[in-house]
Design an enzyme around this catalytic site. Sequence first.
Site, PDB file in Angstrom:
ATOM      1  N   HIS A  64      12.027  -8.760  16.964  1.00 59.91           N
ATOM      2  CA  HIS A  64      10.922  -9.339  16.214  1.00 59.91           C
ATOM      3  C   HIS A  64      10.129  -8.295  15.438  1.00 59.91           C
ATOM      4  O   HIS A  64       9.024  -8.572  14.966  1.00 59.91           O
ATOM      5  CB  HIS A  64      10.009 -10.115  17.180  1.00 59.91           C
ATOM      6  CG  HIS A  64       9.272 -11.218  16.535  1.00 59.91           C
ATOM      7  ND1 HIS A  64       7.905 -11.256  16.474  1.00 59.91           N
ATOM      8  CD2 HIS A  64       9.701 -12.351  15.921  1.00 59.91           C
ATOM      9  CE1 HIS A  64       7.516 -12.351  15.852  1.00 59.91           C
ATOM     10  NE2 HIS A  64       8.590 -13.028  15.496  1.00 59.91           N
ATOM     11  N   LYS A 116       8.873  -6.089  12.410  1.00 60.67           N
ATOM     12  CA  LYS A 116       8.687  -6.345  10.979  1.00 60.67           C
ATOM     13  C   LYS A 116       8.170  -5.042  10.395  1.00 60.67           C
ATOM     14  O   LYS A 116       6.970  -4.826  10.296  1.00 60.67           O
ATOM     15  CB  LYS A 116       7.715  -7.495  10.765  1.00 60.67           C
ATOM     16  CG  LYS A 116       8.248  -8.800  11.337  1.00 60.67           C
ATOM     17  CD  LYS A 116       7.173  -9.825  11.513  1.00 60.67           C
ATOM     18  CE  LYS A 116       7.744 -10.992  12.298  1.00 60.67           C
ATOM     19  NZ  LYS A 116       6.725 -11.937  12.684  1.00 60.67           N
ATOM     20  N   ASP A 121      11.203   6.561   2.764  1.00 58.29           N
ATOM     21  CA  ASP A 121      11.316   8.011   2.638  1.00 58.29           C
ATOM     22  C   ASP A 121      10.671   8.767   3.800  1.00 58.29           C
ATOM     23  O   ASP A 121      10.234   9.912   3.627  1.00 58.29           O
ATOM     24  CB  ASP A 121      10.743   8.492   1.297  1.00 58.29           C
ATOM     25  CG  ASP A 121      11.548   7.998   0.106  1.00 58.29           C
ATOM     26  OD1 ASP A 121      12.735   7.635   0.294  1.00 58.29           O
ATOM     27  OD2 ASP A 121      10.994   7.968  -1.008  1.00 58.29           O
TER      28      ASP A 121
END
Length: 182
Positions: free
Chosen positions: A96, A98, A103
């Site tokens: 779950h 996110k 870079d």
Amino acid sequence: ADWDAEVYFSPFDDVVGAIERVLDEATSELILAHYNIRYQPLLDRLVALHERGVVVRVVVDASRASDSWNTGDDFLEAHGIEVLRTKPPHRYALMHLKVAVIDGTTLMTGSFNWNETAARFNEENMLVIRDPAMAEQYREQVLSLLDGEQELEPEPAEDACAAVYFSPERHLDDPIVAQIDA
């Protein structure tokens, strides 16, 4: 220590526009773990990054990826992007996360799912944090999933503005209770 952060709330702010602007900053690497990705403008942006030479590596939740209507992961793979579909070992657990790390210096995280519902209707949040030390903690967590390594519990830096904890590697009850008690 001070850190550079931007905060966005949907559906009030243009979170998708913010995501696109930050993604466009990538010059070498995008490490991405998202529950599911199915908003076409963002899928197209990931392909565009890949086509201009940015290494794009993606982790999604296996249970969502197996839904017939959820084809974003297939779209990315068809365009040459590495996609790992994963599921934590507990029966009801989800991948779950996110988070996107650009870079190794900038990260985006929050409740915002990369789908149209989140963009247009849900009350969601997204943070853009420009802090290489914190970005590296998130990057290492996502790489541990991509590379099948033992997930690590990062040690907060001495001058960190925030502590970062990942579950299920760490049971979060203790740090949450400690902050409430403080």
